[in-house]
Motif scaffolding. Structure first.
Motif, PDB file in Angstrom:
ATOM      1  N   GLN A 113       3.744   1.871  -8.832  1.00 26.78           N
ATOM      2  CA  GLN A 113       3.168   3.138  -8.430  1.00 26.78           C
ATOM      3  C   GLN A 113       3.389   3.381  -6.752  1.00 26.78           C
ATOM      4  OE1 GLN A 113      -1.034   3.379  -8.653  1.00 26.78           O
ATOM      5  NE2 GLN A 113      -1.237   5.588  -8.886  1.00 26.78           N
TER       6      GLN A 113
ATOM      7  N   TYR B 146      -5.513  -7.994  -4.691  1.00 29.71           N
ATOM      8  CA  TYR B 146      -4.348  -7.464  -4.186  1.00 29.71           C
ATOM      9  C   TYR B 146      -4.061  -8.397  -2.955  1.00 29.71           C
ATOM     10  CZ  TYR B 146      -6.022  -3.118  -6.387  1.00 29.71           C
ATOM     11  OH  TYR B 146      -6.161  -2.262  -7.198  1.00 29.71           O
TER      12      TYR B 146
ATOM     13  N   PHE C  42      -4.340   6.967   1.862  1.00 31.26           N
ATOM     14  CA  PHE C  42      -3.475   6.795   1.126  1.00 31.26           C
ATOM     15  C   PHE C  42      -2.071   8.010   1.438  1.00 31.26           C
ATOM     16  CE2 PHE C  42      -4.187   3.662  -2.410  1.00 31.26           C
ATOM     17  CZ  PHE C  42      -4.206   2.531  -1.632  1.00 31.26           C
TER      18      PHE C  42
HETATM   19  P1  GDP Z   1       1.855  -1.533  -9.308  1.00 27.11           P
HETATM   20  O1  GDP Z   1       2.184  -0.121  -9.861  1.00 27.11           O
HETATM   21  O2  GDP Z   1       1.386  -2.615 -10.132  1.00 27.11           O
HETATM   22  O3  GDP Z   1       3.061  -1.913  -8.700  1.00 27.11           O
HETATM   23  O4  GDP Z   1       0.714  -1.511  -8.361  1.00 27.11           O
HETATM   24  P2  GDP Z   1       0.562  -0.595  -7.201  1.00 27.11           P
HETATM   25  O5  GDP Z   1       1.759   0.215  -6.721  1.00 27.11           O
HETATM   26  O6  GDP Z   1      -0.628   0.455  -7.287  1.00 27.11           O
HETATM   27  O7  GDP Z   1      -0.014  -1.247  -5.979  1.00 27.11           O
HETATM   28  C1  GDP Z   1      -1.214  -1.574  -5.418  1.00 27.11           C
HETATM   29  C2  GDP Z   1      -1.101  -1.767  -3.889  1.00 27.11           C
HETATM   30  O8  GDP Z   1      -0.381  -0.721  -3.282  1.00 27.11           O
HETATM   31  C3  GDP Z   1      -2.373  -1.864  -3.264  1.00 27.11           C
HETATM   32  O9  GDP Z   1      -2.511  -3.030  -2.343  1.00 27.11           O
HETATM   33  C4  GDP Z   1      -2.629  -0.412  -2.756  1.00 27.11           C
HETATM   34  O10 GDP Z   1      -3.426  -0.424  -1.512  1.00 27.11           O
HETATM   35  C5  GDP Z   1      -1.249   0.151  -2.597  1.00 27.11           C
HETATM   36  N1  GDP Z   1      -1.047   1.452  -2.956  1.00 27.11           N
HETATM   37  C6  GDP Z   1      -1.320   2.168  -3.982  1.00 27.11           C
HETATM   38  N2  GDP Z   1      -0.832   3.413  -4.104  1.00 27.11           N
HETATM   39  C7  GDP Z   1      -0.701   3.705  -2.696  1.00 27.11           C
HETATM   40  C8  GDP Z   1      -0.182   4.699  -1.833  1.00 27.11           C
HETATM   41  O11 GDP Z   1      -0.118   5.966  -2.447  1.00 27.11           O
HETATM   42  N3  GDP Z   1      -0.087   4.609  -0.418  1.00 27.11           N
HETATM   43  C9  GDP Z   1      -0.060   3.315   0.056  1.00 27.11           C
HETATM   44  N4  GDP Z   1       0.171   3.305   1.491  1.00 27.11           N
HETATM   45  N5  GDP Z   1      -0.332   2.185  -0.578  1.00 27.11           N
HETATM   46  C10 GDP Z   1      -0.662   2.191  -1.944  1.00 27.11           C
END
Ligand code: GDP
Length: 359
Positions: A10, A142, A179
């Protein structure tokens, strides 16, 4: 530097989109192609990018729910599909590939290192990671995921540029606002780094070249980026102090990995109107960077930009021995112990629930 971006998970997808948009808005033309890969169909639908859904057989488009081992597995089984989707996007002009991911989740955390490995096997150009580290306030899962992912990504990628989620935003914001701010800063700052070497106007000896970015990252390991800007005067002489002070601010209070200043190599890019960039100021700032980072290899170059401001962009390579990284790895180790602890005794749990019912 002409780059191809692959966002995994994501955060990876969102950041890839922001980077591609910024590059287009600014007319830099550094981002040659962008692709988003995820195991969660809903997250891909939010994006205005070409996408590949992985792990459909295992998770039916619902994502891996923070399980980064599953994230790695689904990327491994569908690696051919992702590599096929990339075919033709990585053109002869591309100088580097960036795999972009939040390291604390599931798909990006597990999948980014697997993809970096595959890409490195197939392509001659460098494969870099652009990884987001969870902030201190994020949960144990995380931290633990990011600890494991970071070690693997650093091994598989030619270098890994890290952004700590505790940097590049002010405190007191909600998670969503933070974010948004961080993503905006990443788009601008990493976007400028990509665009370094793409400048067409004012081509001269002092203009930064893509090879300088690549050489700075050649030491491998972990890299960090710093940025600060200030109003410029039209007269270069008057901007000497401006350049030295933006360089100090970029290093001392605006690094993507705060305080990670002990580096193997460095690059100082000064962006602004070519006539406003003071040679003496740039040289002074570069010397100062050599002293502060302990690196004998601090390169320097200009980035001609039509702006009333002057900016210092600092790229540091080989910062993995910094305290900030030790501190993070310690946090991840502790979190890993917590998440590995056996689940509470079911009988105990039952008693607690009963108690909760009574209260
Ligand atoms: P995945 O989809 O399973 O890979 O999971 P995510 O991409 O949501 O990863 C979660 C991690 O990414 C967490 O540590 C969040 O803090 C970080 N994260 C999620 N969304 C954002 C964003 O829009 N910006 C930033 N800087 N960090 C993000």
């Amino acid at each position: 530097m002409k780059v191809v971006l692959i966002g995994v998970g994501q955060a990876g997808g969102k950041l890839t989109q922001r980077l591609a948009e910024y590059d287009q808005q600014m007319g830099f033309g550094a981002v040659q192609g962008a692709l988003a890969v995820n195991s969660a169909e809903a997250d891909l639908r939010e994006l205005d990018l070409d996408t590949v859904l992985v792990g459909q057989e295992r998770v039916k488009g619902h994502g891996v729910g923070g399980d980064n081992e599953l994230g790695a597995e689904v990327m491994q089984s569908d690696a051919t599909e992702v590599m096929d989707a990339l075919d033709g996007r990585i053109t002869a002009q591309a100088e580097a590939i960036f795999v972009v991911a939040g390291l604390g989740g599931g798909t990006g955390s597990g999948g980014a290192p697997v993809l970096a490995h595959e890409l490195n096997r197939v392509y001659e150009i460098p494969v870099y990671g652009l990884g987001v580290l969870p902030g201190r306030g994020e949960g144990a899962m995380y931290q633990a995921n990011a600890g494991r992912s970071l070690k693997t990504l650093v091994r598989e990628a030619d270098a890994t540029l890290l952004i700590d989620n505790d940097a590049w935003h002010t405190s007191g914001e909600s998670m969503g606002e933070a974010f948004e701010k961080i993503n905006q800063n990443i788009a601008q700052r990493v976007g400028l780094l990509f665009a370094s070497g793409e400048a067409v106007e004012g081509v001269g000896e002092s203009v930064v070249d893509s090879s300088e970015v690549i050489n700075t990252l050649r030491s491998g390991g972990i890299a960090t980026l710093g940025f600060a800007s200030a109003e410029a005067s039209e007269d270069a002489e008057e901007n000497i102090n401006t350049v030295t002070s933006t360089t100090r601010r970029a290093l001392l209070s605006n690094l993507s990995l705060p305080n990670a200043i002990d580096a193997d190599s460095g690059l100082l890019v000064v962006a602004g109107q070519p006539e406003a960039i003071p040679r003496k100021g740039v040289e002074r700032a570069r010397k100062w960077l050599e002293e502060e980072t302990g690196s004998l290899q601090v390169r320097g170059g200009d980035f001609p930009l039509d702006s009333g401001r002057l900016a210092s962009l600092i790229l540091l390579g080989g910062v993995e021995r910094s305290e900030r990284i030790d501190e993070f790895l310690e946090r991840a180790k502790e979190a890993s112990k917590q998440t590995d602890e056996p689940k509470a005794d079911p009988a105990e749990q039952f008693r607690n629930e009963k108690l909760d019912d009574l209260i």
